[in-house]
Design a protein around this motif. Sequence first.
Motif, PDB file in Angstrom:
ATOM      1  N   LEU A 117       0.815  -1.217   0.000  1.00  0.00           N
ATOM      2  CA  LEU A 117       0.000   0.000   0.000  1.00  0.00           C
ATOM      3  C   LEU A 117       0.849   1.269   0.000  1.00  0.00           C
ATOM      4  O   LEU A 117       0.336   2.366   0.209  1.00  0.00           O
ATOM      5  N   GLY A 118       2.150   1.116  -0.230  1.00  0.00           N
ATOM      6  CA  GLY A 118       3.020   2.287  -0.299  1.00  0.00           C
ATOM      7  C   GLY A 118       3.446   2.829   1.047  1.00  0.00           C
ATOM      8  O   GLY A 118       3.891   3.969   1.158  1.00  0.00           O
ATOM      9  N   LEU A 119       3.308   2.008   2.108  1.00  0.00           N
ATOM     10  CA  LEU A 119       3.656   2.451   3.456  1.00  0.00           C
ATOM     11  C   LEU A 119       4.898   1.736   3.967  1.00  0.00           C
ATOM     12  O   LEU A 119       5.081   1.584   5.178  1.00  0.00           O
ATOM     13  N   GLY A 120       5.735   1.305   3.044  1.00  0.00           N
ATOM     14  CA  GLY A 120       6.924   0.543   3.430  1.00  0.00           C
ATOM     15  C   GLY A 120       7.863   1.296   4.345  1.00  0.00           C
ATOM     16  O   GLY A 120       8.610   0.704   5.120  1.00  0.00           O
ATOM     17  N   GLY A 121       7.835   2.626   4.283  1.00  0.00           N
ATOM     18  CA  GLY A 121       8.738   3.429   5.107  1.00  0.00           C
ATOM     19  C   GLY A 121       8.237   3.670   6.506  1.00  0.00           C
ATOM     20  O   GLY A 121       8.923   4.308   7.320  1.00  0.00           O
ATOM     21  N   ILE A 122       7.023   3.195   6.806  1.00  0.00           N
ATOM     22  CA  ILE A 122       6.458   3.409   8.140  1.00  0.00           C
ATOM     23  C   ILE A 122       6.812   2.232   9.037  1.00  0.00           C
ATOM     24  O   ILE A 122       6.428   1.098   8.781  1.00  0.00           O
ATOM     25  N   GLY A 123       7.537   2.499  10.105  1.00  0.00           N
ATOM     26  CA  GLY A 123       7.942   1.436  11.017  1.00  0.00           C
ATOM     27  C   GLY A 123       6.783   0.983  11.889  1.00  0.00           C
ATOM     28  O   GLY A 123       5.859   1.757  12.175  1.00  0.00           O
ATOM     29  N   LEU A 124       6.803  -0.263  12.312  1.00  0.00           N
ATOM     30  CA  LEU A 124       5.728  -0.822  13.122  1.00  0.00           C
ATOM     31  C   LEU A 124       5.665  -0.193  14.513  1.00  0.00           C
ATOM     32  O   LEU A 124       4.637  -0.294  15.198  1.00  0.00           O
ATOM     33  N   ASP A 125       6.742   0.467  14.946  1.00  0.00           N
ATOM     34  CA  ASP A 125       6.766   1.078  16.278  1.00  0.00           C
ATOM     35  C   ASP A 125       6.421   2.567  16.254  1.00  0.00           C
ATOM     36  O   ASP A 125       6.365   3.200  17.312  1.00  0.00           O
ATOM     37  N   ARG A 126       6.182   3.126  15.055  1.00  0.00           N
ATOM     38  CA  ARG A 126       5.820   4.545  14.983  1.00  0.00           C
ATOM     39  C   ARG A 126       4.403   4.754  15.503  1.00  0.00           C
ATOM     40  O   ARG A 126       3.597   3.817  15.553  1.00  0.00           O
ATOM     41  N   THR A 127       4.076   5.980  15.861  1.00  0.00           N
ATOM     42  CA  THR A 127       2.729   6.294  16.336  1.00  0.00           C
ATOM     43  C   THR A 127       1.891   6.883  15.211  1.00  0.00           C
ATOM     44  O   THR A 127       2.428   7.424  14.230  1.00  0.00           O
ATOM     45  N   VAL A 128       0.586   6.796  15.377  1.00  0.00           N
ATOM     46  CA  VAL A 128      -0.340   7.301  14.362  1.00  0.00           C
ATOM     47  C   VAL A 128      -0.171   8.803  14.164  1.00  0.00           C
ATOM     48  O   VAL A 128      -0.347   9.329  13.057  1.00  0.00           O
ATOM     49  N   GLY A 129       0.193   9.502  15.226  1.00  0.00           N
ATOM     50  CA  GLY A 129       0.370  10.953  15.128  1.00  0.00           C
ATOM     51  C   GLY A 129       1.480  11.365  14.186  1.00  0.00           C
ATOM     52  O   GLY A 129       1.559  12.532  13.792  1.00  0.00           O
ATOM     53  N   GLU A 130       2.343  10.419  13.806  1.00  0.00           N
ATOM     54  CA  GLU A 130       3.468  10.732  12.913  1.00  0.00           C
ATOM     55  C   GLU A 130       3.132  10.509  11.441  1.00  0.00           C
ATOM     56  O   GLU A 130       3.988  10.727  10.586  1.00  0.00           O
ATOM     57  N   VAL A 131       1.909  10.062  11.118  1.00  0.00           N
ATOM     58  CA  VAL A 131       1.554   9.795   9.719  1.00  0.00           C
ATOM     59  C   VAL A 131       0.472  10.770   9.282  1.00  0.00           C
ATOM     60  O   VAL A 131      -0.254  11.342  10.097  1.00  0.00           O
ATOM     61  N   SER A 132       0.353  10.964   7.949  1.00  0.00           N
ATOM     62  CA  SER A 132      -0.617  11.915   7.401  1.00  0.00           C
ATOM     63  C   SER A 132      -2.024  11.322   7.405  1.00  0.00           C
ATOM     64  O   SER A 132      -2.220  10.122   7.664  1.00  0.00           O
ATOM     65  N   GLY A 133      -3.014  12.175   7.071  1.00  0.00           N
ATOM     66  CA  GLY A 133      -4.392  11.698   7.005  1.00  0.00           C
ATOM     67  C   GLY A 133      -4.581  10.592   5.993  1.00  0.00           C
ATOM     68  O   GLY A 133      -5.264   9.592   6.249  1.00  0.00           O
ATOM     69  N   GLY A 134      -3.950  10.751   4.813  1.00  0.00           N
ATOM     70  CA  GLY A 134      -4.061   9.724   3.785  1.00  0.00           C
ATOM     71  C   GLY A 134      -3.397   8.426   4.202  1.00  0.00           C
ATOM     72  O   GLY A 134      -3.910   7.331   3.955  1.00  0.00           O
ATOM     73  N   GLU A 135      -2.238   8.546   4.866  1.00  0.00           N
ATOM     74  CA  GLU A 135      -1.539   7.352   5.340  1.00  0.00           C
ATOM     75  C   GLU A 135      -2.342   6.638   6.430  1.00  0.00           C
ATOM     76  O   GLU A 135      -2.298   5.413   6.541  1.00  0.00           O
ATOM     77  N   THR A 136      -3.108   7.405   7.213  1.00  0.00           N
ATOM     78  CA  THR A 136      -3.952   6.805   8.247  1.00  0.00           C
ATOM     79  C   THR A 136      -5.015   5.913   7.626  1.00  0.00           C
ATOM     80  O   THR A 136      -5.288   4.807   8.115  1.00  0.00           O
ATOM     81  N   VAL A 137      -5.628   6.391   6.531  1.00  0.00           N
ATOM     82  CA  VAL A 137      -6.634   5.588   5.821  1.00  0.00           C
ATOM     83  C   VAL A 137      -6.004   4.296   5.309  1.00  0.00           C
ATOM     84  O   VAL A 137      -6.560   3.203   5.469  1.00  0.00           O
ATOM     85  N   LEU A 138      -4.819   4.400   4.692  1.00  0.00           N
ATOM     86  CA  LEU A 138      -4.138   3.215   4.175  1.00  0.00           C
ATOM     87  C   LEU A 138      -3.726   2.270   5.307  1.00  0.00           C
ATOM     88  O   LEU A 138      -3.731   1.050   5.139  1.00  0.00           O
TER      89      LEU A 138
END
Length: 543
Positions: free
Chosen positions: A131-152
Motif C-alpha cells: 500500500l506504499g507504506l513501506g517506510g512506516i515502522g511498526l513502532d511509529r505512532t499514528v500521530g506521525e503519519v498523514s491523514g491519507g496514510e492513516t486511511v491506508l
Amino acid sequence: MAHHPTFVSCTSLSFSWPDGTEVLDDFRLTVGPGRTGLVGLNGSGKSTLLRLLSGELTPSSGTVKVTGELGHLPQNLTLDTSRRVDEILGIDARRAALHAIEAGDPAEEHFTTLADDWDVEERARATLDRLGLGGIGLDRTVGEVSGGETVLLRLAALLLARPDVLLLDEPTNNLDRRARARLYEAVESWPGVLVVVSHDRELLERVDQIADLHDGSVTWYGGPWSAYESALAAEQEAAERMVRVAEADVRRQKRELGDAHAKLARRRRFAQKSYENKVVPKVVANTRRSEAQVSAGKHRTLHAERLSEARERLDSAVEAVRDDDEIRVELPRTSVPAGREVLFLRDLELRYGARVAGPFELRGPERVALVGRNGAGKTTLLRTIAGELEPLSGEREAWVPSRFLPQRLDLLADSLSVVENVARLAPGATANVIRARLARFLFRGARADQEVGTLSGGERFRATLAALLLAEPAPQLLMLDEPTNNLDMASVRKLTAALDAYEGALIVASHDVPFLESLGITRWLLIDGELRPTTAAEVRGTA
C-alpha cells in the motif's frame, strides 16, 4: 463439510436518529460475492447503512445477517494518535510474544498468543509495502503519519485480518494519486464480498455492479460506473418523455372535461328555451332536461375521473425524474478588490519538515490550488496560515478575515441544529435572516432544524460551508482542505456553484484535479519539502 456462500443481508430494516429523522424504513438488501459500488445522493443513507451492516449502529427494527467475518473502513476515520502502527494493525500482542520468545522467554502464554504466526512481522511489512507504506515502522505512532496514510494504515489492518465481508466508505478520501492506485489494486484483487461507497469514478469503474440507493430502496445495475451512468441516463430520458406524454394527457382531459361542462350548459339552455317557446309540453321538456342532465353529468364524471387518473400518471412520471437542486447564493460581502494584499509569508518553517522559502504574497481574489503527495505538508501549511499551528520560524500575516475548512469537518457542534451552529458564527444575524440564507444552501424548513450529528457526510460538509461563508465578519480568504471528500457527484457540482459565488481569495488543497480545474484556478502550487509554482499539466502526473 458443506461450503456456505458468503453474503451480507438485511431484512425489514428500519432506522431513525434520536431526533426522529427517518433514514431507512422496511429496507431490504442482499449482497453476495464480488465488488459492489453503493451510490446515491448525499443524505440517502449510504454511510448509515454500512454502519448498520457493521453493527456500529443498532436498527430500530429488522435484522442484519453476515456470514463470516466483517471488516469496516468508516468514512470519518479517527485513530488515537498515541497508538503505535502495530496496534492499529492488530498484531501488537503477537509481536510482543514473538520478541519474548526470541529473547529466550519460554512462557506458554507467548506460544498461545503467537499461534504459529511466526511470520507476522514479515506479512505486516509486506502489506504496508503493497500500500506504499513501506517506510512506516511498526513502532511509529499514528500521530506521525498523514491523514491519507492513516486511511491506508486502517486498510492494511483489514487486509491482514482477511475478513469475508469488507465494507469501505469513501476509502480514497485524502489519498494522493499513487496511494489511490494501490487501493484500486487491493479492491480489484479482493476475493470475498466487498461493498464500497465512493464518489471516485476511477474506483467505481473497478466494481462488478452498482447498487443505487434512492428514496429508501436499492436499484441494481450490472457493470461499473460508466454502465450505470448510461443506464440511468436512458432511464431519465424515458422518464422525462413519460412526463411530457402525461402532461399532454392531462391537458387533453382538461379540454374534454371543459367540453363536457359546455355540452351540459348547452343542453340546459336548449331545454329551457324549448319550454319557454312552448315547442314541447312542460312535462316533456322537464323529462328531456332531466335526461340531458343525467347524461351530461355521467359524461362529466367520466372525464373528471379520467383527468384525475391522468394527474396521477403525471405525478408518478414526475417522481421518476430525479431533481437535483443547486446551491444558488450571492456573497458580495466576501469581495476582495484586485491587487489588495490578502496574505504574506516569509521564510516559513513548518512543523514536520516543510517550508516556504523567501517571500510569498497572495493578492486580490486569487484562486490557488495547493497540491502534493500525502504527508507533504498541505494540511500543515493551511493550519499554519489559519493560526491553528505556530510555525517553527518565519513570518505569517493574513490581512483580511479568513476561515479554514478542515478535512475532518469538526467545526460544528453535533448536538446543535444547523441553524444554531450558523448563529454561533453570525451572532448579529436574526433567525429569519439565517434561515433565508440557509435555504440557499438547500437547508429549508425542518432540514435547518436537524441536529448536525445526524447529517450525512455531504450534508455536514454543506452545513459547514454555509456556516463559514455566512459567518461574521464575512471571510475574504477561504481555505479548504480536501473539500470533495465524502461528496457525491451532485454535491461536488453544488460545491462548485457555491464557490463560483464566492468573491474572495481561495486556497484549495486537493487531489481531485478535475474539481480544481472547474474552480478557475489562477495559480498552482506544489508543496514537496518546499513550496514552488507548478502547472495543471504537471499536477496530472504528480498530484
